[in-house]
Design an enzyme around this catalytic site. Structure first.
Site, PDB file in Angstrom:
ATOM      1  N   HIS A   1       0.836  -1.197   0.000  1.00 38.13           N
ATOM      2  CA  HIS A   1       0.000   0.000   0.000  1.00 38.13           C
ATOM      3  C   HIS A   1       0.874   1.251   0.000  1.00 38.13           C
ATOM      4  O   HIS A   1       1.765   1.403   0.845  1.00 38.13           O
ATOM      5  CB  HIS A   1      -0.909  -0.013   1.234  1.00 38.13           C
ATOM      6  CG  HIS A   1      -1.986   1.017   1.205  1.00 38.13           C
ATOM      7  ND1 HIS A   1      -3.163   0.850   0.514  1.00 38.13           N
ATOM      8  CD2 HIS A   1      -2.079   2.239   1.793  1.00 38.13           C
ATOM      9  CE1 HIS A   1      -3.930   1.906   0.673  1.00 38.13           C
ATOM     10  NE2 HIS A   1      -3.298   2.775   1.454  1.00 38.13           N
TER      11      HIS A   1
ATOM     12  N   MET B   1      -4.376  10.407  -1.919  1.00 37.25           N
ATOM     13  CA  MET B   1      -5.001  11.403  -1.055  1.00 37.25           C
ATOM     14  C   MET B   1      -4.527  12.768  -1.515  1.00 37.25           C
ATOM     15  O   MET B   1      -3.717  13.434  -0.854  1.00 37.25           O
ATOM     16  CB  MET B   1      -4.639  11.123   0.410  1.00 37.25           C
ATOM     17  CG  MET B   1      -5.334   9.899   0.964  1.00 37.25           C
ATOM     18  SD  MET B   1      -4.763   9.429   2.618  1.00 37.25           S
ATOM     19  CE  MET B   1      -3.399   8.343   2.163  1.00 37.25           C
TER      20      MET B   1
ATOM     21  N   GLY C   1      -4.424  11.183   6.386  1.00 31.70           N
ATOM     22  CA  GLY C   1      -3.336  12.152   6.474  1.00 31.70           C
ATOM     23  C   GLY C   1      -2.131  11.689   7.256  1.00 31.70           C
ATOM     24  O   GLY C   1      -1.009  12.073   6.940  1.00 31.70           O
TER      25      GLY C   1
ATOM     26  N   GLY D   1      -0.275   8.256   9.599  1.00 29.49           N
ATOM     27  CA  GLY D   1      -0.278   6.898  10.093  1.00 29.49           C
ATOM     28  C   GLY D   1      -0.293   6.879  11.613  1.00 29.49           C
ATOM     29  O   GLY D   1      -0.085   7.896  12.273  1.00 29.49           O
TER      30      GLY D   1
ATOM     31  N   GLY E   1      -6.608   2.266   8.250  1.00 31.30           N
ATOM     32  CA  GLY E   1      -6.457   3.161   9.387  1.00 31.30           C
ATOM     33  C   GLY E   1      -6.668   2.463  10.709  1.00 31.30           C
ATOM     34  O   GLY E   1      -7.758   1.984  11.002  1.00 31.30           O
ATOM     35  N   GLY E   2      -5.609   2.333  11.486  1.00 33.66           N
ATOM     36  CA  GLY E   2      -5.716   1.715  12.795  1.00 33.66           C
ATOM     37  C   GLY E   2      -5.980   0.222  12.767  1.00 33.66           C
ATOM     38  O   GLY E   2      -6.404  -0.352  13.774  1.00 33.66           O
TER      39      GLY E   2
ATOM     40  N   GLY F   1      -0.294  -0.552   8.689  1.00 31.65           N
ATOM     41  CA  GLY F   1       0.985   0.147   8.680  1.00 31.65           C
ATOM     42  C   GLY F   1       1.835  -0.197   9.875  1.00 31.65           C
ATOM     43  O   GLY F   1       2.715  -1.058   9.825  1.00 31.65           O
TER      44      GLY F   1
END
Length: 218
Positions: A31, A66, A140, A142, A174-175, A195
């Protein structure tokens, strides 16, 4: 749909991206978060770095744009060789045209929605995309905490996808970690961006296997 894990290099060492890619040979995708400091308050990397990374790995690149003007830039990422290119519904001015250009260039087309953006208004675009990405943090940066408020939207998105034949992948970003991936899978997601959960681990490849196993059990 089979579970897929897409480690995010946003959490890797930007000076060692080729090594970061090599550290997760068991991943399905790599990613790549492209941020322009306009659509989101952060600046990461762009097309030249993606082109270099494509030469350094055999993993297909999952490029998440993004950026403020995806209609202009998205086709170039597909033409460069990205396996998947995702644009944000909030930024695209001509999403159908852009999504079709991505596909025409040989990549999978993706549409991303921010946490506060409802999924229902985009039901008619499901035929134009190969993947729907639901952000589970505000885009926006990590390392943010997973937003539980998005879980009902994942459920609703899964129902809409199944209603239209279930050919669209449902990605969350995300998370995502060993504490949250099971809930995302239970809600209907099948592609997971991770991530810190991968690149913050002592053994990134083992982390990929662990996350995959947890999602498959849900």
């Amino acid at each position: 749909m089979a579970v897929q894990i897409s480690p995010s290099i946003l959490s890797a060492d930007f000076a060692r991206l080729a090594e970061a890619a090599a550290a997760v040979p068991n991943a399905d995708w790599l990613h790549v978060d492209v941020m322009d400091n306009h659509f989101v308050p952060n600046l990461t990397l762009g097309l030249p770095v993606v082109e270099s990374l494509l030469k350094a790995t055999t993993l297909p690149l999952d490029c998440h744009l993004m950026i403020e003007d995806p209609d202009r830039w998205a086709p170039s990422y597909a033409e460069a060789g990205a396996g998947s290119v995702t644009i944000h519904a909030e930024a695209a001015k001509a999403p159908i045209r852009t999504l079709r250009q991505i596909r025409a260039a040989g990549a999978r087309s993706g549409l991303a929605l921010n946490p506060g953006t409802p999924v229902e208004p985009y039901e008619d675009l499901l035929g134009e995309i190969d993947m729907l990405l639901l952000m589970t943090v505000e885009p926006g940066f990590g390392g943010q905490k997973f937003l539980d408020v998005v879980l009902p939207k994942i459920h609703r998105a899964r129902r809409l996808i199944d209603k239209h034949g279930g050919q669209v992948w449902l990605q969350v970003d995300g998370g995502v970690s060993d504490h949250t991936i099971e809930r995302c899978a239970e809600a209907g997601a099948d592609v997971f961006v991770a991530g810190n959960a991968v690149y913050g681990a002592d053994d990134p490849a083992m982390a990929v296997d662990s996350l995959r196993s947890m999602a498959e059990k849900s």
